[in-house]
Motif scaffolding. Sequence first.
Motif, PDB file in Angstrom:
ATOM      1  N   ALA A  18     -64.535-106.058  34.928  1.00  5.59           N
ATOM      2  CA  ALA A  18     -63.459-107.045  34.953  1.00  5.59           C
ATOM      3  C   ALA A  18     -63.191-107.536  36.370  1.00  5.59           C
ATOM      4  O   ALA A  18     -62.982-108.742  36.590  1.00  5.59           O
ATOM      5  CB  ALA A  18     -62.192-106.451  34.342  1.00  5.59           C
ATOM      6  N   GLY A  19     -63.203-106.628  37.331  1.00  5.89           N
ATOM      7  CA  GLY A  19     -62.991-107.026  38.724  1.00  5.89           C
ATOM      8  C   GLY A  19     -64.100-107.914  39.242  1.00  5.89           C
ATOM      9  O   GLY A  19     -63.848-108.886  39.958  1.00  5.89           O
ATOM     10  N   TYR A  20     -65.332-107.575  38.880  1.00  8.77           N
ATOM     11  CA  TYR A  20     -66.460-108.401  39.315  1.00  8.77           C
ATOM     12  C   TYR A  20     -66.373-109.802  38.706  1.00  8.77           C
ATOM     13  O   TYR A  20     -66.546-110.805  39.418  1.00  8.77           O
ATOM     14  CB  TYR A  20     -67.782-107.745  38.920  1.00  8.77           C
ATOM     15  N   LEU A  21     -66.106-109.872  37.412  1.00 11.04           N
ATOM     16  CA  LEU A  21     -66.018-111.181  36.758  1.00 11.04           C
ATOM     17  C   LEU A  21     -64.851-111.997  37.310  1.00 11.04           C
ATOM     18  O   LEU A  21     -64.970-113.216  37.493  1.00 11.04           O
ATOM     19  CB  LEU A  21     -65.903-111.002  35.248  1.00 11.04           C
ATOM     20  N   ALA A  22     -63.733-111.338  37.599  1.00 10.85           N
ATOM     21  CA  ALA A  22     -62.579-112.042  38.167  1.00 10.85           C
ATOM     22  C   ALA A  22     -62.898-112.566  39.569  1.00 10.85           C
ATOM     23  O   ALA A  22     -62.509-113.682  39.923  1.00 10.85           O
ATOM     24  CB  ALA A  22     -61.368-111.126  38.207  1.00 10.85           C
ATOM     25  N   LYS A  28     -65.842-119.305  42.162  1.00 11.18           N
ATOM     26  CA  LYS A  28     -66.245-120.593  41.599  1.00 11.18           C
ATOM     27  C   LYS A  28     -65.090-121.598  41.589  1.00 11.18           C
ATOM     28  O   LYS A  28     -65.318-122.798  41.644  1.00 11.18           O
ATOM     29  CB  LYS A  28     -66.812-120.398  40.203  1.00 11.18           C
ATOM     30  N   ASN A  29     -63.857-121.089  41.502  1.00 14.84           N
ATOM     31  CA  ASN A  29     -62.693-121.978  41.525  1.00 14.84           C
ATOM     32  C   ASN A  29     -62.221-122.290  42.939  1.00 14.84           C
ATOM     33  O   ASN A  29     -61.270-123.046  43.122  1.00 14.84           O
ATOM     34  CB  ASN A  29     -61.537-121.366  40.731  1.00 14.84           C
ATOM     35  N   GLY A  30     -62.854-121.683  43.931  1.00 16.63           N
ATOM     36  CA  GLY A  30     -62.481-121.954  45.316  1.00 16.63           C
ATOM     37  C   GLY A  30     -61.264-121.182  45.785  1.00 16.63           C
ATOM     38  O   GLY A  30     -60.655-121.559  46.788  1.00 16.63           O
ATOM     39  N   SER A  31     -60.902-120.129  45.093  1.00 17.40           N
ATOM     40  CA  SER A  31     -59.715-119.356  45.492  1.00 17.40           C
ATOM     41  C   SER A  31     -60.076-117.906  45.807  1.00 17.40           C
ATOM     42  O   SER A  31     -59.335-116.982  45.480  1.00 17.40           O
ATOM     43  CB  SER A  31     -58.657-119.411  44.388  1.00 17.40           C
ATOM     44  N   ALA A  32     -61.208-117.716  46.444  1.00 21.07           N
ATOM     45  CA  ALA A  32     -61.668-116.360  46.748  1.00 21.07           C
ATOM     46  C   ALA A  32     -60.748-115.668  47.745  1.00 21.07           C
ATOM     47  O   ALA A  32     -60.493-114.469  47.628  1.00 21.07           O
ATOM     48  CB  ALA A  32     -63.094-116.400  47.269  1.00 21.07           C
ATOM     49  N   LYS A  38     -54.783-110.756  46.764  1.00 22.90           N
ATOM     50  CA  LYS A  38     -54.121-110.125  45.615  1.00 22.90           C
ATOM     51  C   LYS A  38     -54.691-108.740  45.328  1.00 22.90           C
ATOM     52  O   LYS A  38     -53.960-107.830  44.954  1.00 22.90           O
ATOM     53  CB  LYS A  38     -54.275-110.994  44.371  1.00 22.90           C
ATOM     54  N   VAL A  39     -55.986-108.588  45.477  1.00 20.01           N
ATOM     55  CA  VAL A  39     -56.635-107.324  45.146  1.00 20.01           C
ATOM     56  C   VAL A  39     -56.382-106.274  46.229  1.00 20.01           C
ATOM     57  O   VAL A  39     -56.365-105.079  45.944  1.00 20.01           O
ATOM     58  CB  VAL A  39     -58.150-107.544  44.935  1.00 20.01           C
ATOM     59  N   ASP A  40     -56.152-106.701  47.450  1.00 16.55           N
ATOM     60  CA  ASP A  40     -55.933-105.766  48.553  1.00 16.55           C
ATOM     61  C   ASP A  40     -54.462-105.381  48.642  1.00 16.55           C
ATOM     62  O   ASP A  40     -53.846-105.466  49.699  1.00 16.55           O
ATOM     63  CB  ASP A  40     -56.420-106.397  49.862  1.00 16.55           C
ATOM     64  N   GLN A  41     -53.921-104.934  47.528  1.00 14.24           N
ATOM     65  CA  GLN A  41     -52.531-104.504  47.433  1.00 14.24           C
ATOM     66  C   GLN A  41     -52.483-103.012  47.138  1.00 14.24           C
ATOM     67  O   GLN A  41     -53.450-102.421  46.672  1.00 14.24           O
ATOM     68  CB  GLN A  41     -51.812-105.265  46.314  1.00 14.24           C
TER      69      GLN A  41
END
Length: 68
Positions: A18-22, A28-32, A38-41
């Motif tokens: 799930a993390g990889y796909l997200a 791809k949406n340009g919001s890496a 968000k993930v580094d919380q």
Amino acid sequence: MTRIRLLLATIVSILLTAGYLASQLAFKNGSAAEYATKVDQAPVVLLSLGLFILAVIFLFLPDKETEN
């Protein structure tokens, strides 16, 4: 004990997938960059630390079903 280990491996595999796909979707949406922020919380870090410690604990516990 084998079922618990299998359950842990399944949960970790699902979370990794799930993390990889997200992350790919965010790229791809340009919001890496926003996704990385968000993930580094703290909750994500604590979840990964907890799963790692649990896996290490299960590594040292003997499997009672396959005692020789």
